[in-house]
Design a protein around this motif. Sequence first.
Motif, PDB file in Angstrom:
ATOM      1  N   ASN A   1       0.803  -1.052   0.036  1.00 13.72           N
ATOM      2  CA  ASN A   1      -0.009   0.067   0.103  1.00 13.72           C
ATOM      3  C   ASN A   1       0.776   1.260   0.018  1.00 13.72           C
ATOM      4  OD1 ASN A   1      -2.195   1.555   0.144  1.00 13.72           O
ATOM      5  ND2 ASN A   1      -2.706   1.298   2.236  1.00 13.72           N
TER       6      ASN A   1
ATOM      7  N   GLU B   1       2.551   1.748  -3.220  1.00 13.42           N
ATOM      8  CA  GLU B   1       1.164   2.425  -4.041  1.00 13.42           C
ATOM      9  C   GLU B   1       1.044   3.863  -3.873  1.00 13.42           C
ATOM     10  OE1 GLU B   1      -0.634   1.159  -6.777  1.00 13.42           O
ATOM     11  OE2 GLU B   1       0.704  -0.436  -6.834  1.00 13.42           O
ATOM     12  N   VAL B   2       1.105   4.187  -2.740  1.00 16.74           N
ATOM     13  CA  VAL B   2       0.803   5.707  -2.468  1.00 16.74           C
ATOM     14  C   VAL B   2       2.043   6.423  -2.913  1.00 16.74           C
ATOM     15  CG1 VAL B   2       0.945   7.391  -0.622  1.00 16.74           C
ATOM     16  CG2 VAL B   2      -0.807   5.301  -0.359  1.00 16.74           C
TER      17      VAL B   2
ATOM     18  N   GLU C   1       4.063   5.802  -5.539  1.00 20.24           N
ATOM     19  CA  GLU C   1       4.003   5.648  -6.938  1.00 20.24           C
ATOM     20  C   GLU C   1       2.973   6.659  -7.403  1.00 20.24           C
ATOM     21  OE1 GLU C   1       5.683   4.269  -9.360  1.00 20.24           O
ATOM     22  OE2 GLU C   1       6.934   3.449  -7.851  1.00 20.24           O
ATOM     23  N   GLU C   2       1.624   6.562  -6.967  1.00 19.37           N
ATOM     24  CA  GLU C   2       0.775   7.432  -7.091  1.00 19.37           C
ATOM     25  C   GLU C   2       1.166   9.026  -6.796  1.00 19.37           C
ATOM     26  OE1 GLU C   2      -4.024   8.486  -6.044  1.00 19.37           O
ATOM     27  OE2 GLU C   2      -3.185   6.841  -5.279  1.00 19.37           O
ATOM     28  N   ASP C   3       1.770   9.341  -5.800  1.00 20.93           N
ATOM     29  CA  ASP C   3       2.116  10.785  -5.608  1.00 20.93           C
ATOM     30  C   ASP C   3       3.354  11.157  -6.525  1.00 20.93           C
ATOM     31  OD1 ASP C   3       2.519  12.858  -3.798  1.00 20.93           O
ATOM     32  OD2 ASP C   3       4.510  12.298  -3.307  1.00 20.93           O
TER      33      ASP C   3
ATOM     34  N   ARG D   1       3.230  10.006  -9.711  1.00 21.74           N
ATOM     35  CA  ARG D   1       2.476  10.427 -10.772  1.00 21.74           C
ATOM     36  C   ARG D   1       1.778  11.859 -10.844  1.00 21.74           C
ATOM     37  NH1 ARG D   1       0.943   4.809 -10.520  1.00 21.74           N
ATOM     38  NH2 ARG D   1      -1.008   5.467  -9.588  1.00 21.74           N
ATOM     39  N   LEU D   2       1.298  12.195  -9.533  1.00 20.35           N
ATOM     40  CA  LEU D   2       0.601  13.255  -9.599  1.00 20.35           C
ATOM     41  C   LEU D   2       1.411  14.568  -9.611  1.00 20.35           C
ATOM     42  CD1 LEU D   2      -1.836  12.529  -6.645  1.00 20.35           C
ATOM     43  CD2 LEU D   2      -2.480  12.748  -9.024  1.00 20.35           C
TER      44      LEU D   2
END
Length: 199
Positions: free
Chosen positions: A7, A10-11, A13-15, A17-18
């Motif tokens: 998790n 993933e967080v 990676e998402e950060d 990407r943003l």
Amino acid sequence: NEARKLNHQEVVEEDKRLKLPANWEAKKARLEWELKVEEKKKECAARGEDYERVKLLEISAEDAERWERKKKRKNPDLGFSDYAAAQLRQYQRLTRQIKPDLEQYERLKEQYGEALYPTSDSLLHGTHVPSKEGIDRMVADLEKQIEKREKYSRRRPYNDDADIDYINERNAKFNKKAERFYGKYTAEIKQNLERGTAV
């Protein structure tokens, strides 16, 4: 613990990407495409083939036809948008026509020496006398501009794809004027009439 680690990854990676710019995906795809093109060019050069020819052989007839239609649709002469754009186009046209006279340049270089390249201390202003050929060239260009201006008319090109909501030219002009002033208020009513759901 393993779920928490996954998790967290993933967080992160998402950060990442943003934080990337909005057009990052498109830029990445473009760079990958450019790399593929470069590789293809190298392969063609190694085989002794012309890359442009190989590229054209891979394009399907449908794609080629579609690109041709697109090219025809694009109007290279965009007409008048504003005075700055018109002035830039005129400047580019005139500079394309200039053919330097190197013999004249050499003569001037001998005549003036270092004074030919002016500095802030130079007093060359007003000493230049244009040649007869230069004046004739300017007059011819001005006459051509006047002739072109006389031919120019304000008639707009006819758009085949536009909806026909008029019965003659005069009615078309009236409808355009009405649309310009009242279009935003009557758009919904017009759509309802076209759909057949008007009350």
